[in-house]
Design an enzyme around this catalytic site. Structure first.
Site, PDB file in Angstrom:
ATOM      1  N   ASP A 405      -2.253   3.743   7.151  1.00 17.20           N
ATOM      2  CA  ASP A 405      -1.504   2.491   7.080  1.00 17.20           C
ATOM      3  C   ASP A 405      -1.499   1.996   5.630  1.00 17.20           C
ATOM      4  OD1 ASP A 405      -0.203   0.196   7.907  1.00 17.20           O
ATOM      5  OD2 ASP A 405      -2.057  -0.853   8.411  1.00 17.20           O
ATOM      6  N   GLU A 408       2.110   2.181   1.225  1.00 21.69           N
ATOM      7  CA  GLU A 408       3.314   2.042   0.369  1.00 21.69           C
ATOM      8  C   GLU A 408       2.970   2.192  -1.113  1.00 21.69           C
ATOM      9  OE1 GLU A 408       2.450   0.037   2.915  1.00 21.69           O
ATOM     10  OE2 GLU A 408       3.917   0.880   4.294  1.00 21.69           O
ATOM     11  N   ASP A 483       5.341  -3.660  11.054  1.00 20.31           N
ATOM     12  CA  ASP A 483       4.987  -4.934  11.674  1.00 20.31           C
ATOM     13  C   ASP A 483       6.200  -5.716  12.170  1.00 20.31           C
ATOM     14  OD1 ASP A 483       2.476  -4.176  11.032  1.00 20.31           O
ATOM     15  OD2 ASP A 483       2.253  -5.526   9.320  1.00 20.31           O
TER      16      ASP A 483
END
Ligand code: GLC
Length: 799
Positions: A405, A408, A483
């Site tokens: 997770d 990025e 999300d």
């Protein structure tokens, strides 16, 4: 802001006339007087690469997106020349290169123009950073539609939109919000029933304008790097997608349990809570294969550690969960807590594995554990080190799978929400800044994770999930759409995102079912589950601040509905697995938007809601509260309503009833749908037969079933079973032929055919030319019959 299409903008530079042409086998070089070189590479008959250099120099040719296994080879490559043009011809396309301007035009062999430069290649020098802003503009044809581009939360047809690619942590994003977590610079154009694709293989922030700024122009550009794109020709959209997927790769087959239902939460802890959740599933008989541990299992959010208060004996816990049929999936983030007493931090520091800023200091940023450093996953040595960190987790403790997770990478409390742009990266030996590496950082992280997990769960198959992705990441990991929010609009978004991802070569994808932020009511949760069980990755995940989101959190009625749909998913596992097999081997997307399924039907070009699950099941989610059904478009052909068995003729919009316990669901006539019994988890039940739900059709239809041992790598050595069924329906007869391939022996001995929609009463059955007494087939009143799995030809005759 850069506007590609401000034609008068002084900074734009353009190629001028061609002064030199050179051919080097499959590569053609056109050089202009002002030093632009266009390199055209014929990769395949229908895949052509275009690459432009300025100042006579190409950058080293390197791509993270293109797969090592991409197919190469063509049947014909001919170059001819006139006074004003060069022509390059393969067996599928003809490319014109204009001598005066370097503009190109691509047509099919009949001369239909598929794609044509408007201004074509042009560029602007970037005075701040060096390098070029590289730009391309194409003529938009009237009636042209555009699709693809990864996870964009906007209408499926991109005509009239402008989007950009810069992977981003976007908590509680909204419809049309941009950019999101994925950067997939690939689009499909469809015009006059001819589809082509363009993949702009450039990892800098890139922009695409689909006739948004000017109606007659489609353009794409990037903040640096090269104008480097691949052109794919269909004319079928499905072929374009297959060619792109072949170029950027597909994953290996996952273990079958990865296609089961998964339950997640931020976060389940301590151990007793995890156990309680697991027990509820079994007590309520709701199938579930995996349970997820979010960041709170860690010691102070330090990756590769355990919070010993909440999880005193993780190895024992995971063993016990396994005994009860649950796999444990744990989260790993890229940020490594700056803590001199933390071994992962120390190791990375000693080895010099953390990213540095332009002037030398370590890049740092705040994530869950506080201030962190970030490994440079674009360095192959760092990836190897990272892969090894999984050894203890996987091989010794018994973790089954990993989700990556925040890759990025997401950084908190800073503008831009990511690493500073001057952060340096190795980029596999092509040093650069974050401007170039940002979009592939998460991809390289999950690549390293995949290598480690694969090595240490061996002989089992790896299962890895990522949030950030660039083109090609599908080779390493499945993904989810980040999300989202518990709203009806987000149900619509999830539906569109999944279809778009599948069309963008990335099929192993799912949403946080029910919504990550905020809390759904029971109705929304039920409607979302009904959709989610038809997504390749099926997981409920939500943020802990917003209440419970387990199948039983919304009262008995919803619990029963959720169970019913999860059970349906488990029944459909062999169908889903076969879809996956086709995706892996042929690049066929697991979900097909209607335009992908039937591009000749103009009605499909602007549809968003309906999609085909695999090749034979039509799904259309209910996306509004208080609905008792919905209007939907049924594609051309005949379809059986799954619930009522009513046969409907497609090519029209129709009201379809669907109370809260149903979703509009149709089976294509002629389909043979394989089913397993309901199991509480994959492998719970010994398979005694394979159910084949056959939907009669007058005419011919093909179906297939792929099976193997559901785990391990035997299948790569030929131990698989691929059954192809050919159904031939006549007014008074039904013939099914079976062709079997592969050396895997399926555990069951027989098929149970359920014959739906048979227009006659059965009087005689012949198997492989021998008549069989009807009673031996256990022919029931409900038209089900049991037949040996080894038959090659089944004749059912009626009157
Ligand atoms: C991010 C993820 C989410 C996760 C949370 C805590 O927001 O997208 O899935 O639960 O971080 O780790």
């Amino acid at each position: 802001m850069i506007t590609n299409t401000e034609l008068e903008y002084k900074g734009n530079l353009y190629p001028n006339k061609i002064v030199d042409f050179r051919q080097d086998t499959d590569k053609l070089y056109f050089t202009t007087e002002n030093g632009v070189i266009l390199q055209i590479t014929v990769m395949r008959n229908s895949t052509i690469r275009f690459r432009y250099a300025t100042g006579h120099t190409f950058e080293p040719d390197f791509s993270y997106a293109v797969s090592e296994n991409a197919s190469r080879g063509y049947n014909r490559l001919e170059v001819t020349e006139t006074d004003s043009e060069y022509y390059i011809e393969t067996t599928r396309v003809k490319i014109l290169v204009d001598k005066a301007s370097l503009r190109t035009q691509i047509s099919d062999l009949e001369g239909n123009i598929l794609n044509e430069d408007e201004i074509g290649f042009h560029w602007e020098e970037n005075y701040q950073y060096g390098g070029n802003t590289v730009k391309m503009s194409k003529i938009t044809q009237t009636g042209e539609s555009f699709y693809g581009m990864g996870d964009k939360a906007t209408h499926l047809n991109l005509k009239g939109k402008r989007v950009n690619n810069w992977v981003m942590d976007q908590y509680a994003y909204g419809k049309d919000q941009e950019p999101l977590y994925k950067a997939i610079p690939f689009y499909i154009g469809l015009n006059k029933n001819r589809a082509y694709g363009i993949f702009f293989d450039n990892s800098f922030r890139s922009y695409f304008d689909f006739a948004h700024e000017r109606r007659n122009a489609t353009s794409f550009w990037a903040d640096g790097g090269e104008m480097n794109y691949y052109f794919f020709y269909g004319p079928e959209m499905s072929k374009v997608v297959r060619l792109y997927t072949d170029l950027t790769g597909t994953p290996e087959l996952p273990p079958l349990w990865a296609l089961g239902y998964h339950q997640s939460k931020w976060s389940y802890f301590p151990e007793s809570r995890v156990k309680e959740i697991a027990k509820q599933f079994r007590d309520l008989r709701i199938p579930c294969d995996a349970i997820y541990l979010d960041i709170d299992y860690m010691d102070g959010f330090r990756c590769f550690t355990w919070d010993k208060n909440h999880f005193p004996e993780p190895k024992r816990m995971m063993k016990e969960l396994k005994e009860d049929g649950f796999k444990t999936v744990v989260m790993i983030d890229p940020g490594i807590k700056i803590d001199k007493d933390y071994w992962v931090y120390r190791e990375a520091m000693e080895k010099g594995y953390f990213c540095r800023r332009g002037d030398g200091p370590y890049m740092h940023g705040k994530v869950w554990p506080g201030e962190c450093n970030f490994p440079d996953f674009t360095n192959p040595e760092v990836r190897e080190w990272w892969a090894e960190l999984y050894k203890e987790f996987m091989a010794e403790m018994g973790v089954d799978a990993v989700w990556n997770d925040m890759n990025e990478p997401a950084v908190m409390e800073v503008p831009g929400k990511t690493a500073p742009l001057d952060t340096r990266h190795n980029f596999d030996g092509h040093p650069c800044t974050h401007r170039k590496a940002h979009n592939i950082y998460g991809m390289q992280m999950v690549r390293a994770t995949y290598e480690g997990v694969k090595k240490y769960v061996y002989p089992k198959r790896p299962f890895v999930i990522t949030r950030a992705a660039f083109s090609g990441t599908q080779r390493y990991a499945s993904t989810w759409t980040g999300d989202n929010v518990a709203t009806w609009e987000h149900l619509w978004i999830a539906n569109v995102q999944m279809q778009r991802m599948c069309m963008s070569g990335y099929s192993f994808v799912g949403s946080d079912i029910g919504g990550f932020a905020e809390q759904p009511n029971g109705e929304l949760f039920a409607r979302w589950i009904q959709l989610g069980v038809f997504h390749p990755f099926c997981r409920v995940h939500s943020s802990g601040d917003h209440g419970d989101q387990e199948p039983w959190s919304f009262g008995d009625e919803v619990t029963d509905i959720v169970r019913k749909f999860i059970e349906l998913r488990y029944q459909l596992l062999p169908y889903l697995y076969t879809m996956f097999y086709k995706y892996v081997n042929d690049g066929i997307p697991m979900l097909q938007s209607l335009v992908h399924f039937d591009q000749e039907d103009n009605q499909t070009h602007f549809r968003t809601d309906e999609f085909i699950f695999g090749d034979h099941i039509l799904v259309c989610p209910v996306q509004e509260p208080n609905a008792q059904g919905r209007r939907m478009y049924i594609p051309r052909g005949k379809w059986y309503n799954f619930w009522t068995e009513e046969v409907v003729d497609g090519g029209l919009e129709k009201w379809v009833p669907a109370e809260l316990d149903e979703i509009p669901l149709f089976i294509k006539e002629g389909a043979i749908i394989p089913k397993y019994p309901v199991q509480q988890y994959v492998g719970e039940v010994e398979l005694e037969e394979l159910v084949l739900d056959l939907y009669y059709k007058e005419g011919v239809e093909l179906s297939s079933v792929y099976e193997d041992s559901q785990e391990g790598f035997d299948y790569t050595q030929g131990k698989y079973s691929l059954r192809k069924f050919k159904l031939i329906g006549k007014p008074k007869q039904l013939i099914v032929q079976q062709y079997k391939d592969g050396a895997f022996t399926t555990p069951y001995e027989s098929f149970r055919f359920n014959l739906h929609g048979l227009p006659f009463k059965i009087v005689e059955i012949e198997i492989d030319n021998e008549k069989v007494a009807l009673k031996d087939l256990k022919l029931n009143g409900d038209n089900s019959l049991t037949v040996s799995k080894n038959f090659t030809e089944l004749h059912i005759t009626g009157k």
